[in-house]
Design a protein around this motif. Structure first.
Motif, PDB file in Angstrom:
ATOM      1  N   PRO A 175     -63.041  17.760  18.537  1.00 38.49           N
ATOM      2  CA  PRO A 175     -61.845  18.582  18.732  1.00 38.49           C
ATOM      3  C   PRO A 175     -61.974  19.440  19.973  1.00 38.49           C
ATOM      4  CG  PRO A 175     -63.229  19.509  17.003  1.00 38.49           C
ATOM      5  CD  PRO A 175     -63.834  18.190  17.367  1.00 38.49           C
ATOM      6  N   LEU A 176     -60.851  19.782  20.559  1.00 38.50           N
ATOM      7  CA  LEU A 176     -60.861  20.630  21.750  1.00 38.50           C
ATOM      8  C   LEU A 176     -61.259  22.053  21.377  1.00 38.50           C
ATOM      9  CD1 LEU A 176     -57.562  19.457  23.485  1.00 38.50           C
ATOM     10  CD2 LEU A 176     -59.901  18.736  23.982  1.00 38.50           C
ATOM     11  N   PRO A 177     -61.950  22.759  22.275  1.00 39.81           N
ATOM     12  CA  PRO A 177     -62.304  24.151  22.001  1.00 39.81           C
ATOM     13  C   PRO A 177     -61.074  25.048  22.019  1.00 39.81           C
ATOM     14  CG  PRO A 177     -62.885  23.566  24.251  1.00 39.81           C
ATOM     15  CD  PRO A 177     -62.445  22.301  23.583  1.00 39.81           C
ATOM     16  N   ILE A 209     -63.848  32.117  18.768  1.00 44.91           N
ATOM     17  CA  ILE A 209     -64.119  30.826  19.394  1.00 44.91           C
ATOM     18  C   ILE A 209     -64.276  29.757  18.320  1.00 44.91           C
ATOM     19  CG2 ILE A 209     -65.740  29.499  20.801  1.00 44.91           C
ATOM     20  CD1 ILE A 209     -66.547  32.085  22.157  1.00 44.91           C
ATOM     21  N   SER A 210     -63.606  28.631  18.520  1.00 46.48           N
ATOM     22  CA  SER A 210     -63.782  27.462  17.656  1.00 46.48           C
ATOM     23  C   SER A 210     -64.112  26.275  18.550  1.00 46.48           C
ATOM     24  CB  SER A 210     -62.504  27.187  16.858  1.00 46.48           C
ATOM     25  OG  SER A 210     -62.617  25.971  16.142  1.00 46.48           O
ATOM     26  N   ALA A 211     -65.330  25.758  18.406  1.00 41.38           N
ATOM     27  CA  ALA A 211     -65.752  24.638  19.249  1.00 41.38           C
ATOM     28  C   ALA A 211     -66.947  23.956  18.618  1.00 41.38           C
ATOM     29  CB  ALA A 211     -66.107  25.127  20.654  1.00 41.38           C
ATOM     30  N   MET A 212     -67.163  22.708  18.989  1.00 43.80           N
ATOM     31  CA  MET A 212     -68.365  22.003  18.582  1.00 43.80           C
ATOM     32  C   MET A 212     -69.551  22.581  19.349  1.00 43.80           C
ATOM     33  SD  MET A 212     -66.911  19.983  16.463  1.00 43.80           S
ATOM     34  CE  MET A 212     -68.097  18.735  16.013  1.00 43.80           C
ATOM     35  N   THR A 213     -70.736  22.493  18.774  1.00 39.12           N
ATOM     36  CA  THR A 213     -71.921  22.995  19.463  1.00 39.12           C
ATOM     37  C   THR A 213     -72.210  22.199  20.730  1.00 39.12           C
ATOM     38  OG1 THR A 213     -73.236  21.646  17.934  1.00 39.12           O
ATOM     39  CG2 THR A 213     -73.050  23.995  17.449  1.00 39.12           C
ATOM     40  N   ARG A 221     -79.508  28.805  14.480  1.00 35.36           N
ATOM     41  CA  ARG A 221     -80.474  28.290  13.516  1.00 35.36           C
ATOM     42  C   ARG A 221     -79.973  26.992  12.870  1.00 35.36           C
ATOM     43  NH1 ARG A 221     -82.996  31.628   8.325  1.00 35.36           N
ATOM     44  NH2 ARG A 221     -84.425  29.978   7.628  1.00 35.36           N
ATOM     45  N   GLY A 222     -80.821  25.964  12.925  1.00 32.76           N
ATOM     46  CA  GLY A 222     -80.522  24.705  12.264  1.00 32.76           C
ATOM     47  C   GLY A 222     -79.543  23.813  13.001  1.00 32.76           C
ATOM     48  N   ALA A 223     -79.169  24.164  14.241  1.00 28.21           N
ATOM     49  CA  ALA A 223     -78.143  23.399  14.955  1.00 28.21           C
ATOM     50  C   ALA A 223     -78.753  22.239  15.742  1.00 28.21           C
ATOM     51  CB  ALA A 223     -77.364  24.311  15.894  1.00 28.21           C
ATOM     52  N   SER A 224     -77.957  21.184  15.924  1.00 33.59           N
ATOM     53  CA  SER A 224     -78.396  19.999  16.656  1.00 33.59           C
ATOM     54  C   SER A 224     -78.279  20.171  18.159  1.00 33.59           C
ATOM     55  CB  SER A 224     -77.553  18.789  16.228  1.00 33.59           C
ATOM     56  OG  SER A 224     -76.194  18.999  16.593  1.00 33.59           O
ATOM     57  N   GLY A 225     -77.676  21.239  18.573  1.00 32.63           N
ATOM     58  CA  GLY A 225     -77.506  21.517  19.997  1.00 32.63           C
ATOM     59  C   GLY A 225     -76.748  22.819  20.155  1.00 32.63           C
ATOM     60  N   SER A 226     -76.520  23.202  21.387  1.00 33.31           N
ATOM     61  CA  SER A 226     -75.814  24.457  21.614  1.00 33.31           C
ATOM     62  C   SER A 226     -75.321  24.527  23.047  1.00 33.31           C
ATOM     63  CB  SER A 226     -76.729  25.648  21.334  1.00 33.31           C
ATOM     64  OG  SER A 226     -76.086  26.864  21.651  1.00 33.31           O
ATOM     65  N   MET A 227     -74.172  25.166  23.219  1.00 34.30           N
ATOM     66  CA  MET A 227     -73.677  25.464  24.555  1.00 34.30           C
ATOM     67  C   MET A 227     -74.718  26.296  25.297  1.00 34.30           C
ATOM     68  SD  MET A 227     -69.718  26.284  23.556  1.00 34.30           S
ATOM     69  CE  MET A 227     -70.102  26.878  21.906  1.00 34.30           C
ATOM     70  N   ALA A 228     -74.816  26.097  26.611  1.00 33.30           N
ATOM     71  CA  ALA A 228     -75.869  26.753  27.375  1.00 33.30           C
ATOM     72  C   ALA A 228     -75.360  27.175  28.747  1.00 33.30           C
ATOM     73  CB  ALA A 228     -77.063  25.815  27.539  1.00 33.30           C
ATOM     74  N   ARG A 229     -75.930  28.240  29.257  1.00 35.33           N
ATOM     75  CA  ARG A 229     -75.726  28.627  30.653  1.00 35.33           C
ATOM     76  C   ARG A 229     -76.954  28.146  31.406  1.00 35.33           C
ATOM     77  NH1 ARG A 229     -72.566  32.772  33.120  1.00 35.33           N
ATOM     78  NH2 ARG A 229     -72.418  32.178  35.313  1.00 35.33           N
ATOM     79  N   VAL A 230     -76.736  27.273  32.357  1.00 39.65           N
ATOM     80  CA  VAL A 230     -77.835  26.664  33.095  1.00 39.65           C
ATOM     81  C   VAL A 230     -77.753  27.075  34.560  1.00 39.65           C
ATOM     82  CG1 VAL A 230     -78.981  24.495  33.712  1.00 39.65           C
ATOM     83  CG2 VAL A 230     -77.804  24.694  31.505  1.00 39.65           C
ATOM     84  N   ILE A 231     -78.871  27.548  35.091  1.00 41.63           N
ATOM     85  CA  ILE A 231     -78.896  27.933  36.497  1.00 41.63           C
ATOM     86  C   ILE A 231     -80.098  27.282  37.183  1.00 41.63           C
ATOM     87  CG2 ILE A 231     -77.717  30.125  36.102  1.00 41.63           C
ATOM     88  CD1 ILE A 231     -80.436  31.526  36.359  1.00 41.63           C
ATOM     89  N   ALA A 232     -79.959  27.088  38.490  1.00 44.01           N
ATOM     90  CA  ALA A 232     -81.064  26.585  39.317  1.00 44.01           C
ATOM     91  C   ALA A 232     -81.289  27.611  40.414  1.00 44.01           C
ATOM     92  CB  ALA A 232     -80.738  25.224  39.907  1.00 44.01           C
TER      93      ALA A 232
END
Length: 202
Positions: A8-10, A28-32, A186-197
């Motif tokens: 589903p869309l966030p 917020i409603s979104a998939m991990t 906790r217990g999640a298969s993944g998660s939104m992330a802020r990624v920087i280089a």
């Protein structure tokens, strides 16, 4: 915001509004696995580590951006070997396919994106890569119904980052410090992330 086709869309819904309530707050409603996100082993490995159990030291790494070129649906071992440097061994690898610039609600973006072949995944494992990111919706093509690339990488403890953006701002082959911090769910298969280089300063 385009996401994996079956998700589903966030939705980001204002709940508190400063002019009315004296503060602003949103629901917020979104998939991990929405937007730039981390895949934990549990995503495909029964009994695998969940996202909160990934050691922080695996999420901060020296890393390099590569541009193997897209010639069809799969990025092969040979494609990676063409741009590989021995300095990349044991690091984080960020794969810039240029796909994030095509972001749209199109069949091409949602279903036609390129990703790693199984032999490319095996090559990364042989190079002891600890983290691999890509600017498409998945680390392997949508047509890979068995998700073997996911399973091979995750079962070896490799951190996967999907749906990255702005990789075109990085210099191919230059060393960066890559920081990929997911929400600690906790217990999640993944998660939104802020990624920087970050550019390495010596």
């Amino acid at each position: 915001m385009p996401v994996w086709p079956t998700n589903p869309l966030p939705v980001i819904e204002p709940v508190g509004i400063t002019s009315r309530d004296g503060y602003a707050i949103e629901r917020i409603s979104a998939m991990t696995h929405t937007g730039t996100h981390i895949d934990a082993p549990y995503h495909f490995i029964d009994g695998g580590a969940t996202v909160d159990a990934i050691p922080v030291e695996r999420l901060v790494s020296r890393g390099f951006c590569i541009r193997p070129g897209v010639r069809g649906e799969e990025i092969s071992r040979a494609d990676l070997e063409r741009v590989w440097d021995r300095r990349f061994r044991g690091s984080a690898i960020l794969i810039d396919t240029g796909w994030s610039r095509r972001r749209a609600f199109t069949k091409e973006f949602l279903y036609g994106f390129p990703g790693l072949s199984e032999d490319a995944a095996d090559f990364l494992l042989s190079q002891e890569v600890g983290m691999v990111g890509i600017d498409t919706l998945g680390i392997e093509p949508y047509s890979h119904h068995g998700f073997e690339v996911h399973k091979r990488l995750l079962s070896a403890g490799v951190v996967i980052i999907e749906d990255m953006a702005n990789l075109d701002a990085l210099e191919a082959g230059r060393e960066y410090t890559v920081v990929a911090l997911p929400l600690k769910l906790r217990g999640a298969s993944g998660s939104m992330a802020r990624v920087i280089a970050m550019e390495v300063e010596w």
